[in-house]
Design an enzyme around this catalytic site. Sequence first.
Site, short mmCIF file in Angstrom:
data_model
loop_
_atom_site.label_atom_id
_atom_site.label_comp_id
_atom_site.label_asym_id
_atom_site.label_seq_id
_atom_site.Cartn_x
_atom_site.Cartn_y
_atom_site.Cartn_z
N TYR A 1 -17.60 -8.43 12.86
CA TYR A 1 -17.99 -9.36 11.55
C TYR A 1 -18.83 -8.72 10.78
O TYR A 1 -20.22 -8.19 11.46
CB TYR A 1 -18.51 -10.42 11.26
CG TYR A 1 -17.38 -11.71 11.24
CD1 TYR A 1 -16.79 -11.85 10.00
CD2 TYR A 1 -16.22 -12.73 12.23
CE1 TYR A 1 -16.16 -12.45 9.28
CE2 TYR A 1 -15.41 -14.09 10.70
CZ TYR A 1 -15.21 -13.43 9.95
OH TYR A 1 -13.72 -14.06 9.58
N GLU B 1 -20.14 -9.51 6.84
CA GLU B 1 -20.22 -10.23 5.73
C GLU B 1 -21.82 -9.94 5.13
O GLU B 1 -22.47 -9.92 5.50
CB GLU B 1 -20.02 -10.89 5.65
CG GLU B 1 -18.99 -12.04 5.89
CD GLU B 1 -18.49 -13.55 5.97
OE1 GLU B 1 -19.63 -14.34 5.85
OE2 GLU B 1 -17.73 -13.98 6.12
N ASP C 1 -7.17 1.58 -13.60
CA ASP C 1 -6.28 1.51 -12.49
C ASP C 1 -5.85 3.18 -11.49
O ASP C 1 -5.06 3.37 -12.78
CB ASP C 1 -5.78 0.54 -11.98
CG ASP C 1 -5.07 -0.17 -11.54
OD1 ASP C 1 -4.87 0.78 -9.91
OD2 ASP C 1 -4.42 -0.93 -10.99
N THR D 1 -6.15 2.01 -5.21
CA THR D 1 -5.68 1.78 -3.99
C THR D 1 -6.40 3.06 -2.93
O THR D 1 -6.68 4.04 -3.62
CB THR D 1 -4.50 1.16 -3.73
OG1 THR D 1 -3.80 2.76 -4.26
CG2 THR D 1 -3.93 0.17 -4.14
N LYS E 1 -2.11 5.89 -1.28
CA LYS E 1 -1.06 6.35 -2.48
C LYS E 1 -1.21 8.18 -2.27
O LYS E 1 -1.77 8.84 -1.25
CB LYS E 1 -0.82 5.86 -3.72
CG LYS E 1 -0.46 4.23 -3.58
CD LYS E 1 -0.08 3.64 -4.87
CE LYS E 1 -0.20 2.10 -4.34
NZ LYS E 1 -1.32 1.19 -4.89
N ARG F 1 -4.37 1.63 4.31
CA ARG F 1 -4.25 1.07 3.02
C ARG F 1 -5.48 0.14 2.65
O ARG F 1 -6.31 -1.13 3.38
CB ARG F 1 -4.00 -0.37 3.70
CG ARG F 1 -2.45 -0.96 3.09
CD ARG F 1 -0.84 -1.15 3.70
NE ARG F 1 -0.71 0.17 3.85
CZ ARG F 1 0.07 -0.04 2.46
NH1 ARG F 1 0.49 -0.76 1.12
NH2 ARG F 1 1.41 0.69 2.33
N1 DSN Z 1 2.81 -2.07 -5.29
C1 DSN Z 1 2.53 -0.40 -5.78
C2 DSN Z 1 3.51 0.20 -6.09
O1 DSN Z 1 4.52 0.90 -5.75
O2 DSN Z 1 3.08 0.76 -7.31
C3 DSN Z 1 1.63 -0.82 -5.88
O3 DSN Z 1 0.30 -1.63 -5.81
#
Ligand code: DSN
Length: 413
Positions: free
Chosen positions: A50, A52, A196, A222, A225, A231
């Site tokens: 933990y 925080e 984003d 994110t 990707k 993730r």
């Molecule tokens: N769900 C993702 C995508 O597949 O583009 C975006 O967060």
Amino acid sequence: MKIKQTDPEVSGWIEKEEERLAFTLELIASENVVSEAVLEATGSVLTNKYAEGYPGKRYYGGCKFVDEIERLAVERAKELFKVDYANVQPHSGTQANMAVLLSILKIGDRIMGMSLDSGGHLSHGASVSFSGCLFENHPYTVNRKTELLDYDEIARQVKQVKPGMIICGASSYPRVIDFAAFRKIADSVNAYLMADIAHIAGLVVVGLHPSPVGFAHFITSTTHKTLRGPRGGLILAGKEHGHLLNRMIFPGIQGGPLMHVIAAKAVAFKEAQRPEFRDYQVQVVKNSRCLAEGLEKRGFRLVTGGTDNHLLLVDLSHQNITGAEAEKLLESTGISTNKNMIPFDPLDAIRTSGLRLGTPAITSRGMKEGQMETIAGLISDAIIFRADPAKISDVKKRVKNLCRKFPLNSRKL
Ligand code: DSN
């Protein structure tokens, strides 16, 4: 593995998933294959801790080592993206977006995000998301004819709406986003700009897509990707917003940070600085273009007529099959894709007229242009000869053979 003895049920499903991944052509544009080092960090003892708060200011003892890890992750993110503030704690891209919107705006303020069917994300103001429930979204779209972002039209709409925040960035837009143009538009009404870059982060860090740094007040992403990390989410901004953003992530909308994931983010940020990572991104884009050409050659229409990045959007309306049907059909042959709305789609989000394809995961397996041509043929054969069981079974065999030649190997990444 221990889990095999203690929990054969879960272990059995994990094995099944390993097998599925090994024999599937993964074309979901938002998925990738992480390195063994990223996997190890994600599965490490750090999951026990933990923490925080933030490094040096935690609400728990025993944080001296996780503090070092989070500091490393932050410093590496700042270096990689060339920014002076990073928060690596968001559990997801949506959490990152939520933190920015709630830090900067008041509930009920106007925002403008790209509509879902034009390629935007749920958290950019869709009515079913917190972003559309808590804020008044006035979505902008792409141009009906060109299917491209129409900056003059967006500028005109922005002047009417006068939003507090413009959100740019997309989940299914195959072309370059002009962040400088968006900033000019935002400045015209004194609005904040959030970019984003979840989908294109990997391309941005190696310079294959223009960076929003210097244009967007806030950048969210994110890490799993094109960036090929674990993730999770990420916020980048100028130092002046750091205090507010930190407070909104914790204690505002999250509790304990996932220290094992933060360690894996640090590992991924280091990997992204290697020259091989640039080579990988170059191949991702080459593969995407090649797949697009292969499909066009076989009579498929692509939204915007092609791609500049890692993904393409196929308009299936001339093939007399919906996106949902095509997704299911292709899955039965071992090709993993996702149904996706196309701009001004006459069908709803459950059926859709489009199919989104992306090359990050298959490129991580080592596939190149030659394989893209093969994959275009496989997709085309499956869709065109879908009523012929012999043809479908042949596609299945060819998919398996191709997967065998390019084994999933996290060790090589
Ligand atoms: N769900 C993702 C995508 O597949 O583009 C975006 O967060």
